[in-house]
Design a protein around this motif. Structure first.
Motif, PDB file in Angstrom:
ATOM      1  N   ILE A  65      26.618  23.851 -88.881  1.00 57.42           N
ATOM      2  CA  ILE A  65      26.205  24.893 -87.946  1.00 57.42           C
ATOM      3  C   ILE A  65      25.766  26.084 -88.775  1.00 57.42           C
ATOM      4  CG2 ILE A  65      26.917  26.407 -86.062  1.00 57.42           C
ATOM      5  CD1 ILE A  65      29.095  24.331 -85.400  1.00 57.42           C
ATOM      6  N   ASN A  66      24.526  26.528 -88.553  1.00 54.24           N
ATOM      7  CA  ASN A  66      24.034  27.688 -89.290  1.00 54.24           C
ATOM      8  C   ASN A  66      23.120  28.514 -88.394  1.00 54.24           C
ATOM      9  OD1 ASN A  66      21.372  26.575 -89.421  1.00 54.24           O
ATOM     10  ND2 ASN A  66      21.979  25.348 -91.186  1.00 54.24           N
ATOM     11  N   ASP A  67      22.417  29.491 -88.962  1.00 51.42           N
ATOM     12  CA  ASP A  67      21.552  30.380 -88.181  1.00 51.42           C
ATOM     13  C   ASP A  67      20.377  29.653 -87.529  1.00 51.42           C
ATOM     14  OD1 ASP A  67      23.152  32.525 -88.834  1.00 51.42           O
ATOM     15  OD2 ASP A  67      21.859  33.201 -90.479  1.00 51.42           O
ATOM     16  N   PHE A  68      20.079  28.443 -87.977  1.00 52.56           N
ATOM     17  CA  PHE A  68      18.942  27.701 -87.443  1.00 52.56           C
ATOM     18  C   PHE A  68      19.340  26.698 -86.370  1.00 52.56           C
ATOM     19  CE2 PHE A  68      17.894  28.917 -91.800  1.00 52.56           C
ATOM     20  CZ  PHE A  68      16.796  29.720 -91.550  1.00 52.56           C
ATOM     21  N   GLY A  69      20.640  26.470 -86.162  1.00 52.48           N
ATOM     22  CA  GLY A  69      21.073  25.549 -85.131  1.00 52.48           C
ATOM     23  C   GLY A  69      22.264  24.711 -85.554  1.00 52.48           C
ATOM     24  N   ILE A  70      22.458  23.629 -84.815  1.00 55.07           N
ATOM     25  CA  ILE A  70      23.545  22.682 -85.068  1.00 55.07           C
ATOM     26  C   ILE A  70      22.920  21.381 -85.541  1.00 55.07           C
ATOM     27  CG2 ILE A  70      25.472  21.401 -84.062  1.00 55.07           C
ATOM     28  CD1 ILE A  70      25.680  23.649 -81.970  1.00 55.07           C
ATOM     29  N   PHE A  71      23.383  20.906 -86.695  1.00 49.18           N
ATOM     30  CA  PHE A  71      22.799  19.722 -87.309  1.00 49.18           C
ATOM     31  C   PHE A  71      23.879  18.669 -87.565  1.00 49.18           C
ATOM     32  CE2 PHE A  71      20.190  23.324 -88.256  1.00 49.18           C
ATOM     33  CZ  PHE A  71      18.900  22.864 -88.124  1.00 49.18           C
ATOM     34  N   PHE A  72      23.487  17.403 -87.427  1.00 44.37           N
ATOM     35  CA  PHE A  72      24.372  16.276 -87.691  1.00 44.37           C
ATOM     36  C   PHE A  72      23.705  15.360 -88.698  1.00 44.37           C
ATOM     37  CE2 PHE A  72      25.093  17.617 -83.349  1.00 44.37           C
ATOM     38  CZ  PHE A  72      26.463  17.666 -83.255  1.00 44.37           C
ATOM     39  N   VAL A  73      24.500  14.585 -89.418  1.00 39.41           N
ATOM     40  CA  VAL A  73      23.982  13.533 -90.286  1.00 39.41           C
ATOM     41  C   VAL A  73      24.524  12.215 -89.748  1.00 39.41           C
ATOM     42  CG1 VAL A  73      23.911  12.614 -92.624  1.00 39.41           C
ATOM     43  CG2 VAL A  73      23.942  15.099 -92.269  1.00 39.41           C
ATOM     44  N   SER A  74      23.622  11.302 -89.444  1.00 37.42           N
ATOM     45  CA  SER A  74      24.032   9.998 -88.917  1.00 37.42           C
ATOM     46  C   SER A  74      24.574   9.131 -90.054  1.00 37.42           C
ATOM     47  CB  SER A  74      22.853   9.315 -88.227  1.00 37.42           C
ATOM     48  OG  SER A  74      21.817   9.068 -89.144  1.00 37.42           O
ATOM     49  N   PRO A  75      25.273   8.048 -89.730  1.00 37.56           N
ATOM     50  CA  PRO A  75      25.839   7.180 -90.773  1.00 37.56           C
ATOM     51  C   PRO A  75      24.795   6.654 -91.764  1.00 37.56           C
ATOM     52  CG  PRO A  75      26.832   6.646 -88.681  1.00 37.56           C
ATOM     53  CD  PRO A  75      25.706   7.618 -88.389  1.00 37.56           C
ATOM     54  N   ASN A  76      23.534   6.524 -91.322  1.00 38.31           N
ATOM     55  CA  ASN A  76      22.499   6.031 -92.242  1.00 38.31           C
ATOM     56  C   ASN A  76      21.852   7.152 -93.048  1.00 38.31           C
ATOM     57  OD1 ASN A  76      20.807   7.271 -90.412  1.00 38.31           O
ATOM     58  ND2 ASN A  76      19.703   5.418 -89.841  1.00 38.31           N
ATOM     59  N   LYS A 113      19.051  13.106 -90.689  1.00 37.85           N
ATOM     60  CA  LYS A 113      19.527  14.395 -90.211  1.00 37.85           C
ATOM     61  C   LYS A 113      18.938  14.678 -88.834  1.00 37.85           C
ATOM     62  CE  LYS A 113      20.182  16.246 -94.795  1.00 37.85           C
ATOM     63  NZ  LYS A 113      19.878  17.309 -95.743  1.00 37.85           N
ATOM     64  N   TRP A 114      19.787  15.237 -87.960  1.00 44.39           N
ATOM     65  CA  TRP A 114      19.402  15.494 -86.578  1.00 44.39           C
ATOM     66  C   TRP A 114      19.801  16.911 -86.179  1.00 44.39           C
ATOM     67  CZ3 TRP A 114      16.734  11.569 -84.366  1.00 44.39           C
ATOM     68  CH2 TRP A 114      16.849  10.306 -84.973  1.00 44.39           C
ATOM     69  N   GLN A 115      18.957  17.559 -85.372  1.00 49.33           N
ATOM     70  CA  GLN A 115      19.277  18.869 -84.815  1.00 49.33           C
ATOM     71  C   GLN A 115      19.569  18.692 -83.332  1.00 49.33           C
ATOM     72  OE1 GLN A 115      16.170  21.821 -84.984  1.00 49.33           O
ATOM     73  NE2 GLN A 115      17.543  23.449 -84.353  1.00 49.33           N
ATOM     74  N   LEU A 116      20.626  19.347 -82.866  1.00 52.82           N
ATOM     75  CA  LEU A 116      20.961  19.350 -81.451  1.00 52.82           C
ATOM     76  C   LEU A 116      20.098  20.403 -80.774  1.00 52.82           C
ATOM     77  CD1 LEU A 116      22.874  18.257 -79.229  1.00 52.82           C
ATOM     78  CD2 LEU A 116      24.403  20.141 -79.790  1.00 52.82           C
ATOM     79  N   ILE A 117      19.407  20.012 -79.690  1.00 55.87           N
ATOM     80  CA  ILE A 117      18.571  20.955 -78.956  1.00 55.87           C
ATOM     81  C   ILE A 117      18.936  20.910 -77.478  1.00 55.87           C
ATOM     82  CG2 ILE A 117      16.643  20.906 -80.589  1.00 55.87           C
ATOM     83  CD1 ILE A 117      15.248  18.897 -78.788  1.00 55.87           C
ATOM     84  N   VAL A 118      18.624  21.982 -76.768  1.00 54.34           N
ATOM     85  CA  VAL A 118      18.897  22.058 -75.333  1.00 54.34           C
ATOM     86  C   VAL A 118      17.673  22.645 -74.642  1.00 54.34           C
ATOM     87  CG1 VAL A 118      20.030  24.317 -75.552  1.00 54.34           C
ATOM     88  CG2 VAL A 118      20.532  22.873 -73.575  1.00 54.34           C
ATOM     89  N   ASP A 119      17.314  22.074 -73.470  1.00 55.82           N
ATOM     90  CA  ASP A 119      16.172  22.611 -72.737  1.00 55.82           C
ATOM     91  C   ASP A 119      16.640  23.662 -71.725  1.00 55.82           C
ATOM     92  OD1 ASP A 119      17.060  21.293 -70.414  1.00 55.82           O
ATOM     93  OD2 ASP A 119      15.550  19.714 -70.529  1.00 55.82           O
ATOM     94  N   ASN A 120      15.722  24.223 -70.986  1.00 55.51           N
ATOM     95  CA  ASN A 120      16.040  25.299 -70.045  1.00 55.51           C
ATOM     96  C   ASN A 120      16.899  24.851 -68.873  1.00 55.51           C
ATOM     97  OD1 ASN A 120      14.722  27.279 -71.516  1.00 55.51           O
ATOM     98  ND2 ASN A 120      12.768  26.903 -70.500  1.00 55.51           N
ATOM     99  N   ASP A 121      17.025  23.544 -68.658  1.00 59.05           N
ATOM    100  CA  ASP A 121      17.888  23.014 -67.606  1.00 59.05           C
ATOM    101  C   ASP A 121      19.254  22.611 -68.132  1.00 59.05           C
ATOM    102  OD1 ASP A 121      15.942  23.276 -65.555  1.00 59.05           O
ATOM    103  OD2 ASP A 121      14.976  21.428 -66.241  1.00 59.05           O
ATOM    104  N   GLY A 122      19.500  22.835 -69.427  1.00 53.51           N
ATOM    105  CA  GLY A 122      20.786  22.496 -70.025  1.00 53.51           C
ATOM    106  C   GLY A 122      20.881  21.072 -70.536  1.00 53.51           C
ATOM    107  N   LYS A 123      19.780  20.322 -70.487  1.00 59.84           N
ATOM    108  CA  LYS A 123      19.777  18.941 -70.979  1.00 59.84           C
ATOM    109  C   LYS A 123      19.826  18.946 -72.500  1.00 59.84           C
ATOM    110  CE  LYS A 123      17.030  14.805 -71.255  1.00 59.84           C
ATOM    111  NZ  LYS A 123      15.635  14.434 -71.397  1.00 59.84           N
ATOM    112  N   LEU A 124      20.781  18.195 -73.056  1.00 55.91           N
ATOM    113  CA  LEU A 124      20.918  18.085 -74.501  1.00 55.91           C
ATOM    114  C   LEU A 124      20.070  16.936 -75.031  1.00 55.91           C
ATOM    115  CD1 LEU A 124      24.764  18.563 -74.908  1.00 55.91           C
ATOM    116  CD2 LEU A 124      22.960  20.264 -75.245  1.00 55.91           C
TER     117      LEU A 124
END
Length: 70
Positions: free
Chosen positions: A35-46, A49-60
């Motif tokens: 988690i940093n100033d640019f967002g929330i990031f995950f690393v998958s087992p393989n 790298k992925w960033q978590l995003i949310v739209d205006n309706d709250g959909k992740l």
């Protein structure tokens, strides 16, 4: 309960239920979370790298990011 499971406990204060806050190092399985100033990031087992995003309706959703972005 095994070492991979984190039990969630609710506490009561003045009759109100709340959840204790903790630090990221106390939660098993979050070693690949960033988690940093640019967002929330995950690393998958393989290793992707992925960033978590949310739209205006709250959909992740997630967005794959290239090396060096986070």
């Amino acid at each position: 309960m095994n070492e991979e499971t984190t039990e969630i406990r609710a506490l009561l204060k003045n009759g109100e239920q709340y959840y204790p806050q903790t630090h990221i190092e106390a939660v098993v399985g979050l070693e690949s979370l960033n988690i940093n100033d640019f967002g929330i990031f995950f690393v998958s087992p393989n290793g992707k790298k992925w960033q978590l995003i949310v739209d205006n309706d709250g959909k992740l959703d997630t967005l794959e990011v290239s090396e060096g972005v986070n």
